[in-house]
Design an enzyme around this catalytic site. Structure first.
Site, mmCIF file in Angstrom:
data_model
loop_
_atom_site.group_PDB
_atom_site.id
_atom_site.type_symbol
_atom_site.label_atom_id
_atom_site.label_comp_id
_atom_site.label_asym_id
_atom_site.label_seq_id
_atom_site.Cartn_x
_atom_site.Cartn_y
_atom_site.Cartn_z
ATOM 1 N N SER A 67 0.814 -1.200 0.000
ATOM 2 C CA SER A 67 0.000 0.000 0.000
ATOM 3 C C SER A 67 0.860 1.267 0.000
ATOM 4 O O SER A 67 1.687 1.449 -0.881
ATOM 5 C CB SER A 67 -0.957 -0.044 1.201
ATOM 6 O OG SER A 67 -1.975 0.908 1.079
ATOM 7 N N ASP A 113 -9.794 -2.866 -5.442
ATOM 8 C CA ASP A 113 -9.580 -3.831 -4.349
ATOM 9 C C ASP A 113 -10.322 -3.438 -3.084
ATOM 10 O O ASP A 113 -10.022 -3.925 -2.001
ATOM 11 C CB ASP A 113 -8.086 -4.009 -4.084
ATOM 12 C CG ASP A 113 -7.416 -2.773 -3.470
ATOM 13 O OD1 ASP A 113 -8.106 -1.758 -3.219
ATOM 14 O OD2 ASP A 113 -6.197 -2.807 -3.247
ATOM 15 N N HIS A 168 -7.701 -5.381 -0.684
ATOM 16 C CA HIS A 168 -6.472 -4.633 -0.398
ATOM 17 C C HIS A 168 -5.574 -5.354 0.598
ATOM 18 O O HIS A 168 -4.359 -5.393 0.436
ATOM 19 C CB HIS A 168 -6.855 -3.250 0.136
ATOM 20 C CG HIS A 168 -5.757 -2.242 0.122
ATOM 21 N ND1 HIS A 168 -5.247 -1.689 -1.036
ATOM 22 C CD2 HIS A 168 -5.054 -1.667 1.132
ATOM 23 C CE1 HIS A 168 -4.303 -0.828 -0.750
ATOM 24 N NE2 HIS A 168 -4.152 -0.793 0.561
#
Length: 407
Positions: free
Chosen positions: A189, A351, A383
């Site tokens: 991320s 996601d 995610h």
């Protein structure tokens, strides 16, 4: 962004079965860089005032500020908010802690601080990169020998993380010397964003010597609409303990949220926010921050914008993993009650946190650099699933094995 729901609510133990031959002798060192909310933060207090009489004003030693679920309980959470939130200095264009609050990142280099977020408890409910780390350790890796982590103060954006970038460079070079091998950087991320920013600012000679590859996991290269929602009306990010307005009060003071806003190169002139009176595109972002009553958000965005819009190829081998098939915010639609109420949401593919067009931007590098770029998308893996799902973990471990020439 690391979704807090998975940081707090992993209520079952994950059993990961990945068949892999241990290959200790040839392993390339790995450095993990976590996403937003994926680093332990410790605080020490000597505060002139407190929110409530029961809030601590002085502590003799550092204590765990993020994450300790007990601090997120009703009423007590007011103390936590007052300790973790940031203030903005118009003169320096930087943020600073509340008066009398010292905050530090715990144990830089040690992967355990990104595996679990509560340094006092090792229970699965507060796990983060623990499942991924175990899969890597099962290959034959040893923590702090050839497996490291680079946690950071996730409240800050890259404009305020200069010291962290220097520490990351030093960690990479030490890992290289200790293992006589270039390094694999694995970023989840926002961690992937920071790795990318780090790499595009290093010389090709340096990268050729020290970097084996960059493994990107759920990296929102073009930002995320969820960050815009946080500023407008908050978002609980899946944490059942918190109301959206509570997280808004904290997250809207963090430059990292401004760093994660959508990037014009990907969103263009699309209408991102609609109200009864006005439509907002990225060209209207300053007015948007004024209208939501947070002009400081615009200032933070200006500080981070140049870092967010640098989307050039990193100049190293890339393995880019991300999910699709989850409803992901495309547009916020507000009615007559204004920004304080939860909006109607228009969705697109992604996601669940980042849109597919943001996640798959790494595909463009295939034709922009000579180094190999491989991408893999996982259907209906969200995610956080990229660092927890068996199928995704098998692909990540296989990539590490290949990069270590361990077949």
């Amino acid at each position: 962004m690391a979704r807090y729901s998975h940081l707090l609510l992993i209520l079952g133990i994950h059993f990961i079965f990945i068949s892999s031959q241990v290959c200790n002798d040839s392993l390339v060192p790995v450095i993990l860089v976590p996403g937003l909310g994926g680093s332990q933060l410790e605080a020490q207090l000597n505060k002139p005032t407190v929110k409530h009489s029961f809030c601590n004003s002085i502590t003799n030693r550092f204590f765990n500020l993020w994450l300790d679920v007990k601090q997120l309980l009703p009423v007590v959470i007011d103390c936590w908010i007052d300790n973790i939130r940031l203030n903005y200095d118009d003169f320096s264009n930087h943020t600073y802690n509340q008066p009398g609050v010292k905050i530090r990142v715990s144990d830089f280099g040690n992967p355990k601080v990104v595996e679990y977020l509560d340094s006092k408890s090792w229970f699965p409910v507060e796990g983060y990169l623990n499942v991924l780390t175990k899969a890597i350790v099962d290959l034959g890796y040893t923590r702090s020998k050839n497996l490291y982590a680079a946690p950071y103060d996730f409240r800050k954006g890259p404009s305020e993380l200069g010291n962290w970038f220097e520490e990351l460079e030093e960690l990479i070079e030490n890992a290289y010397r200790n293992n006589t091998s270039s390094v694999i950087l694995i970023g989840h991320s926002m961690g992937g964003l920071l790795i990318h920013k780090f790499l595009i600012n290093k010389s090709q000679i340096w990268k050729d010597k020290y970097i084996k590859a960059f493994i990107s996991l759920s990296t929102p290269f073009g930002g995320s609409m969820k960050a815009l929602k946080v500023f407008a009306s908050g978002d609980d990010l899946g944490v059942f303990l918190l109301r959206p307005a509570i997280l808004r009060e904290v997250l809207s003071t963090m430059p990292s949220m401004a760093y994660l806003l959508p990037v014009k190169k990907i969103w263009g002139d699309e209408i991102l926010v609609t109200t009864n009176e006005k439509n907002y595109t990225l060209d209207d972002l300053e007015q948007f921050f004024i209208d939501i009553g947070n002009p400081t958000g615009w200032k933070m965005y200006l500080n981070e914008r140049e870092y967010a819009t640098e989307l050039g190829p990193p100049g190293v081998e890339v393995r880019c993993f991300y999910g699709e098939g989850s409803a992901t915010i495309k547009r916020l639609i507000y009615g007559s009650n204004g920004f304080r109420r939860s909006p109607l949401l228009e969705f697109e593919d992604g996601d669940g946190t980042a849109s597919l067009r943001s996640l798959e931007y790494c595909k463009k590098w295939i034709t922009q650099q000579k180094e190999r770029v491989q991408t893999k998308v996982f259907d209906e893996i969200d995610h956080m699933g990229v660092i927890q799902d068996n199928l995704a973990l098998e692909s990540i471990v296989r990539a590490v094995r290949e990069l270590s020439n361990c077949e």
